[in-house]
Scaffold this active site. Structure first.
Site, mmCIF file in Angstrom:
data_model
loop_
_atom_site.group_PDB
_atom_site.id
_atom_site.type_symbol
_atom_site.label_atom_id
_atom_site.label_comp_id
_atom_site.label_asym_id
_atom_site.label_seq_id
_atom_site.Cartn_x
_atom_site.Cartn_y
_atom_site.Cartn_z
ATOM 1 N N CYS A 149 9.456 12.712 13.055
ATOM 2 C CA CYS A 149 8.001 12.940 13.019
ATOM 3 C C CYS A 149 7.362 12.953 14.402
ATOM 4 C CB CYS A 149 7.335 11.899 12.139
ATOM 5 S SG CYS A 149 7.928 11.946 10.447
ATOM 6 N N HIS A 172 -0.128 11.984 13.841
ATOM 7 C CA HIS A 172 0.857 12.419 12.855
ATOM 8 C C HIS A 172 0.435 11.958 11.452
ATOM 9 C CE1 HIS A 172 4.408 13.097 10.620
ATOM 10 N NE2 HIS A 172 4.649 11.815 10.458
ATOM 11 N N ASN A 190 3.485 14.727 4.501
ATOM 12 C CA ASN A 190 4.104 14.486 5.808
ATOM 13 C C ASN A 190 5.065 15.633 6.114
ATOM 14 O OD1 ASN A 190 5.619 13.665 7.993
ATOM 15 N ND2 ASN A 190 6.019 11.598 7.217
HETATM 16 N N1 COA Z 1 4.283 5.499 -7.772
HETATM 17 C C1 COA Z 1 3.949 4.317 -8.328
HETATM 18 N N2 COA Z 1 4.360 3.146 -7.830
HETATM 19 C C2 COA Z 1 5.124 3.166 -6.735
HETATM 20 C C3 COA Z 1 5.504 4.373 -6.109
HETATM 21 C C4 COA Z 1 5.046 5.569 -6.688
HETATM 22 N N3 COA Z 1 5.340 6.773 -6.148
HETATM 23 N N4 COA Z 1 6.258 4.075 -5.025
HETATM 24 C C5 COA Z 1 6.359 2.738 -4.970
HETATM 25 N N5 COA Z 1 5.674 2.183 -6.005
HETATM 26 C C6 COA Z 1 5.498 0.773 -6.311
HETATM 27 C C7 COA Z 1 6.594 -0.092 -5.761
HETATM 28 O O1 COA Z 1 7.690 -0.130 -6.625
HETATM 29 C C8 COA Z 1 5.901 -1.421 -5.655
HETATM 30 O O2 COA Z 1 5.887 -2.037 -6.893
HETATM 31 P P1 COA Z 1 6.069 -3.639 -7.021
HETATM 32 O O3 COA Z 1 4.887 -4.214 -6.270
HETATM 33 O O4 COA Z 1 6.054 -3.845 -8.482
HETATM 34 O O5 COA Z 1 7.381 -3.925 -6.362
HETATM 35 C C9 COA Z 1 4.454 -1.057 -5.304
HETATM 36 O O6 COA Z 1 4.305 0.327 -5.690
HETATM 37 C C10 COA Z 1 4.127 -1.185 -3.838
HETATM 38 O O7 COA Z 1 5.194 -0.612 -3.091
HETATM 39 P P2 COA Z 1 5.181 -0.589 -1.534
HETATM 40 O O8 COA Z 1 6.411 0.153 -1.052
HETATM 41 O O9 COA Z 1 4.923 -1.944 -0.992
HETATM 42 O O10 COA Z 1 3.869 0.308 -1.304
HETATM 43 P P3 COA Z 1 3.113 0.625 0.034
HETATM 44 O O11 COA Z 1 1.707 0.322 -0.111
HETATM 45 O O12 COA Z 1 3.842 0.098 1.239
HETATM 46 O O13 COA Z 1 3.219 2.215 0.099
HETATM 47 C C11 COA Z 1 4.467 3.868 1.283
HETATM 48 C C12 COA Z 1 4.491 2.833 0.179
HETATM 49 C C13 COA Z 1 5.846 4.491 1.388
HETATM 50 C C14 COA Z 1 3.453 4.930 0.907
HETATM 51 C C15 COA Z 1 4.050 3.189 2.621
HETATM 52 O O14 COA Z 1 4.827 2.044 2.811
HETATM 53 C C16 COA Z 1 4.201 4.091 3.792
HETATM 54 O O15 COA Z 1 3.500 5.076 3.934
HETATM 55 N N6 COA Z 1 5.130 3.729 4.702
HETATM 56 C C17 COA Z 1 5.389 4.534 5.875
HETATM 57 C C18 COA Z 1 6.279 5.657 5.491
HETATM 58 C C19 COA Z 1 6.420 6.629 6.592
HETATM 59 O O16 COA Z 1 5.556 6.761 7.406
HETATM 60 N N7 COA Z 1 7.544 7.358 6.591
HETATM 61 C C20 COA Z 1 7.775 8.383 7.527
HETATM 62 C C21 COA Z 1 7.990 7.860 8.892
HETATM 63 S S1 COA Z 1 6.848 8.639 9.934
#
Ligand code: COA
Length: 339
Positions: A110, A257, A287
């Site tokens: 990214c 980004h 993304n």
């Molecule tokens: N739909 C519904 N629920 C979902 C889900 C989806 N698509 N994906 C995850 N969940 C659930 C999880 O299972 C978790 O449930 P639990 O609390 O019962 O365990 C809950 O939602 C929270 O999950 P979590 O991973 O903590 O959510 P988050 O707020 O961190 O959001 C991302 C997840 C991936 C969106 C976030 O962490 C993120 O954007 N991270 C950076 C990713 C990134 O930038 N990647 C590229 C690198 S540049």
């Protein structure tokens, strides 16, 4: 002497996948995806469309924007190459009718657009090129497991391109200083395990039969990545502002980004940048890795929000880990809205 932005263009594949579409096959919802990521829909390649196809379309638009039909070098940033070997840039150059120019790919996930801008500016600074077509192109959805709800909603495909030319540091469009960094100790936070030399050399052979299907797909630990993204984008943006001798008040647009709208807003908050100066288009594209920053620049320029003379701060973070930032004053160039 400086590398100066002379043209910009973008391209998105036509197939739209909405959050509702994903909810039909995954245990997720439009509400969860929108509130946790800011994404409503994304574009996805289909029918054999490749990274190179996207790059050619975006590249042609950037050349048109710059009003040129020849460059000295073509650089493509991609983390979703259409083949492991060779690089796609020579083929892109050839398909664009640019002849036997210097051409190579670079991989920095990214942050690929920031690394690629710096590398392209380096080609100009070294005298190897007077003009460079630099393209960030990604068909990364092909590396995402459609059954994985924690990654499938996040990514989209597309390409963004710029033309850089040799110019003067005080001209509009001149790229400012760069801040670039990496932390390979956290490489496993976002990785595709199979397909490379580690997997291919295992068991004394190609070992394809022994590789679990999931290993061909992206693995991501979202929560730690989120924290790293906010921390490094903020620090990198601060470092480049200091180097450029700009204050936060000088910044008309923060073009960060687009990994998650919450990350972009958190960085802006850390920098004390008001919301109206923060560019966002993740809702429509997701993304798109190295295509993210140029597609966003093209979007806000095409709709007239980004105007000649505006001071722009670019910052990106991605797998590797890797990150980078630069600044520029927006030049008087044509940007056309992407389909
Ligand atoms: N739909 C519904 N629920 C979902 C889900 C989806 N698509 N994906 C995850 N969940 C659930 C999880 O299972 C978790 O449930 P639990 O609390 O019962 O365990 C809950 O939602 C929270 O999950 P979590 O991973 O903590 O959510 P988050 O707020 O961190 O959001 C991302 C997840 C991936 C969106 C976030 O962490 C993120 O954007 N991270 C950076 C990713 C990134 O930038 N990647 C590229 C690198 S540049």
């Amino acid at each position: 002497m400086a590398a100066v932005l002379a043209g910009i263009g973008g391209f998105l594949p036509p197939r739209v996948v909405t959050n509702e579409d994903l909810s039909a096959t995954l245990d997720t919802s439009d509400e969860w995806i929108r509130t946790r990521t800011g994404i409503s829909e994304r574009r996805v390649v289909s029918g054999g469309t490749s990274t190179g196809d996207l790059a050619v379309q975006a590249g042609a638009r950037a050349l048109r924007s710059a009003g040129v039909d020849a460059v000295d070098a073509v650089v493509v940033a991609t983390t979703s190459p259409e083949r492991l070997c060779p690089a796609v840039a020579p083929e892109v150059a050839s398909r664009l009718g640019l002849g036997q120019v210097a051409a190579f790919d670079l991989t920095s996930a990214c942050s690929g657009f920031l690394y690629g801008l710096a590398a392209s500016a380096g080609l100009i600074a070294s005298g190897a090129a007077d003009t460079v077509l630099f393209i960030g192109a990604e068909a990364f959805t092909t590396l995402v497991n459609p059954q994985d709800r924690s990654t499938a909603p996040i990514f989209g495909d597309g390409a963004g391109a710029v033309v850089l030319r040799r110019g003067e540091p005080d001209e509009p469009g001149a790229l400012g200083p760069f801040d670039l960094g990496s932390d390979g100790s956290l490489a496993d936070l976002l990785a595709v395990p199979a397909g490379g030399s580690r997997q291919r050399s295992a068991d004394g052979g190609l070992g394809h039969g022994a590789v679990p299907t999931e290993d061909w797909y992206l693995r991501m630990e979202g929560r730690p990545l989120y924290q790293q993204a906010v921390e490094h984008m903020t620090q990198s943006a601060q470092a480049v502002l200091k180097h450029a001798d700009w204050s936060v008040a000088d910044v008309d647009w923060f073009v960060g980004h687009q990994a998650n709208v919450r990350i972009v807003r958190a960085v802006a908050e850390e920098l004390e940048l008001p919301e109206e100066r923060v560019a966002v288009n993740i809702d429509r594209v997701g993304n798109t890795l190295s295509a993210s920053v140029p597609l966003l620049l093209n979007d806000i320029a095409a709709r007239g929000d980004l105007r000649p003379g505006d001071r722009v701060l670019l910052s990106a973070f991605g797998a590797g880990l890797s990150w980078g930032s630069t600044v520029l004053v927006w030049p008087d160039i044509t940007a056309v809205a992407v389909n």
